[in-house]
Design a protein around this motif. Structure first.
Motif, PDB file in Angstrom:
ATOM      1  N   ARG A 171       0.828  -1.206   0.000  1.00 28.30           N
ATOM      2  CA  ARG A 171       0.000   0.000   0.000  1.00 28.30           C
ATOM      3  C   ARG A 171       0.862   1.255   0.000  1.00 28.30           C
ATOM      4  O   ARG A 171       0.585   2.199  -0.756  1.00 28.30           O
ATOM      5  CB  ARG A 171      -0.942  -0.009   1.205  1.00 28.30           C
ATOM      6  CG  ARG A 171      -1.867   1.201   1.260  1.00 28.30           C
ATOM      7  CD  ARG A 171      -2.963   1.029   2.295  1.00 28.30           C
ATOM      8  NE  ARG A 171      -3.885   2.169   2.293  1.00 28.30           N
ATOM      9  CZ  ARG A 171      -5.033   2.223   2.940  1.00 28.30           C
ATOM     10  NH1 ARG A 171      -5.419   1.165   3.665  1.00 28.30           N
ATOM     11  NH2 ARG A 171      -5.812   3.281   2.885  1.00 28.30           N
ATOM     12  N   PRO A 206      -2.181 -11.983  -2.061  1.00 27.17           N
ATOM     13  CA  PRO A 206      -2.876 -11.619  -0.824  1.00 27.17           C
ATOM     14  C   PRO A 206      -4.371 -11.911  -0.945  1.00 27.17           C
ATOM     15  O   PRO A 206      -4.915 -11.998  -2.046  1.00 27.17           O
ATOM     16  CB  PRO A 206      -2.619 -10.109  -0.707  1.00 27.17           C
ATOM     17  CG  PRO A 206      -1.471  -9.829  -1.619  1.00 27.17           C
ATOM     18  CD  PRO A 206      -1.552 -10.826  -2.717  1.00 27.17           C
ATOM     19  N   ARG A 209      -9.554  -9.299   0.287  1.00 22.86           N
ATOM     20  CA  ARG A 209      -9.821  -8.137   1.156  1.00 22.86           C
ATOM     21  C   ARG A 209      -8.630  -7.192   1.208  1.00 22.86           C
ATOM     22  O   ARG A 209      -8.796  -5.977   1.358  1.00 22.86           O
ATOM     23  CB  ARG A 209     -10.135  -8.596   2.578  1.00 22.86           C
ATOM     24  CG  ARG A 209     -11.472  -9.268   2.788  1.00 22.86           C
ATOM     25  CD  ARG A 209     -11.727  -9.416   4.282  1.00 22.86           C
ATOM     26  NE  ARG A 209     -12.942 -10.158   4.571  1.00 22.86           N
ATOM     27  CZ  ARG A 209     -12.964 -11.452   4.873  1.00 22.86           C
ATOM     28  NH1 ARG A 209     -11.835 -12.149   4.931  1.00 22.86           N
ATOM     29  NH2 ARG A 209     -14.112 -12.054   5.129  1.00 22.86           N
ATOM     30  N   ASP A 210      -7.422  -7.760   1.096  1.00 22.28           N
ATOM     31  CA  ASP A 210      -6.204  -6.970   1.250  1.00 22.28           C
ATOM     32  C   ASP A 210      -5.757  -6.319  -0.053  1.00 22.28           C
ATOM     33  O   ASP A 210      -4.725  -5.633  -0.075  1.00 22.28           O
ATOM     34  CB  ASP A 210      -5.079  -7.857   1.799  1.00 22.28           C
ATOM     35  CG  ASP A 210      -5.459  -8.508   3.118  1.00 22.28           C
ATOM     36  OD1 ASP A 210      -6.172  -7.855   3.913  1.00 22.28           O
ATOM     37  OD2 ASP A 210      -5.053  -9.668   3.354  1.00 22.28           O
ATOM     38  N   ASN A 211      -6.523  -6.527  -1.114  1.00 21.88           N
ATOM     39  CA  ASN A 211      -6.175  -5.952  -2.409  1.00 21.88           C
ATOM     40  C   ASN A 211      -7.038  -4.756  -2.780  1.00 21.88           C
ATOM     41  O   ASN A 211      -6.952  -4.268  -3.907  1.00 21.88           O
ATOM     42  CB  ASN A 211      -6.298  -7.029  -3.495  1.00 21.88           C
ATOM     43  CG  ASN A 211      -5.142  -8.008  -3.469  1.00 21.88           C
ATOM     44  OD1 ASN A 211      -3.986  -7.617  -3.587  1.00 21.88           O
ATOM     45  ND2 ASN A 211      -5.443  -9.285  -3.298  1.00 21.88           N
ATOM     46  N   TRP A 213      -8.540  -0.935  -1.209  1.00 22.53           N
ATOM     47  CA  TRP A 213      -8.619   0.077  -0.143  1.00 22.53           C
ATOM     48  C   TRP A 213      -8.927   1.440  -0.760  1.00 22.53           C
ATOM     49  O   TRP A 213      -8.883   1.616  -1.975  1.00 22.53           O
ATOM     50  CB  TRP A 213      -7.325   0.130   0.661  1.00 22.53           C
ATOM     51  CG  TRP A 213      -6.077   0.445  -0.123  1.00 22.53           C
ATOM     52  CD1 TRP A 213      -5.568   1.682  -0.426  1.00 22.53           C
ATOM     53  CD2 TRP A 213      -5.166  -0.505  -0.705  1.00 22.53           C
ATOM     54  NE1 TRP A 213      -4.415   1.569  -1.155  1.00 22.53           N
ATOM     55  CE2 TRP A 213      -4.133   0.245  -1.335  1.00 22.53           C
ATOM     56  CE3 TRP A 213      -5.113  -1.902  -0.746  1.00 22.53           C
ATOM     57  CZ2 TRP A 213      -3.076  -0.372  -2.007  1.00 22.53           C
ATOM     58  CZ3 TRP A 213      -4.064  -2.513  -1.424  1.00 22.53           C
ATOM     59  CH2 TRP A 213      -3.060  -1.761  -2.030  1.00 22.53           C
TER      60      TRP A 213
END
Length: 244
Positions: A171, A206, A209-211, A213
């Protein structure tokens, strides 16, 4: 391929139907049949993604984060939501894609040398299979530059900036692209999207959910306009699970 701009008179009535006239004119007949088949498969994947509970949860989370954006209200929200939702479902399809050889239109996800253009072509085909329309590829004179993909609505435009990352796809690493994505919002709604093909060396992607934001570019002056960017990281350079 360079796709022409799709207008409302060309909107799909049924996600499972593809008009051969919508295939780019420079595609040979045999390749056109393959492309039509790929879009039919995309349409089927779109329908499966609509009932995916994790994807639906991510859609809700992104919507909650964007609720702080003054421009993401009313008619703008109603028109933008299907586009954002479709991109998130595209991510799910990419993560579920299986390595399938050179003729598969998702094979680039397993290629360490994949290009930004591969992501662009796949995404445009997916959005079209989703029944969306009004896209312009590489439009000029938007925020002083040329954009990768733009959707035009009544009264405003929504820009999607596409990138390939070969170094740091965290990120914080991808935050370096935010200013460019935000620059295209200078005369439009203060909301855009950054979609990055991650070709770094880790073959274990990943969790979905972690990809996804939402990042906010704070205004330089007090009481200025903050700019919102939905970031979607598409893991590439992958290996099949049996080879991990």
């Amino acid at each position: 391929h360079r796709y022409r701009r799709w207008g409302s008179d060309e909107r799909r009535k049924d996600g499972s139907v593809v008009d051969p006239a919508d295939v780019p004119a420079d595609v040979p007949a045999a390749s056109a049949l393959d492309l039509i088949e790929e879009r039919l498969q995309d349409a089927k994947a779109v329908q499966r993604a609509k009932v995916h509970p994790i994807v639906n949860q991510i859609i809700e989370d992104v919507g909650d984060q964007l609720s702080a954006c003054p421009d993401y209200q009313g008619t703008v929200r109603e028109q933008l939501q299907p586009v954002i939702v479709s991109v998130l479902r595209f991510l799910a399809r990419c993560l579920n894609a299986q390595e399938g050889g050179g003729r598969s239109h998702t094979q680039y996800l397993f290629d360490p040398e994949a290009l930004e253009g591969d992501l662009q072509q796949d995404l445009v085909g997916w959005l079209y299979a989703s029944g969306l329309y009004g896209f312009t590829i590489e439009a000029q004179h938007i925020g002083g530059g040329r954009i990768d993909l733009m959707v035009t609505f009544d009264g405003f435009r929504f820009v999607m900036e596409l990138k390939r990352e070969q170094g740091d796809a965290t990120r914080s690493g991808l935050s370096g692209y935010l200013r460019q994505a935000g620059a295209y919002q200078v005369t439009d709604v203060a909301l855009g999207m950054l979609i990055v093909l991650d070709t770094t060396s880790d073959p274990l992607p990943p969790h979905i959910r972690d990809n996804v934001w939402v990042d906010v570019l704070a205004a330089a002056e007090p009481h200025g306009t903050d700019r919102y960017v939905v970031v979607v990281r598409v893991p590439g350079n992958r290996k099949s699970p049996s080879r991990l």
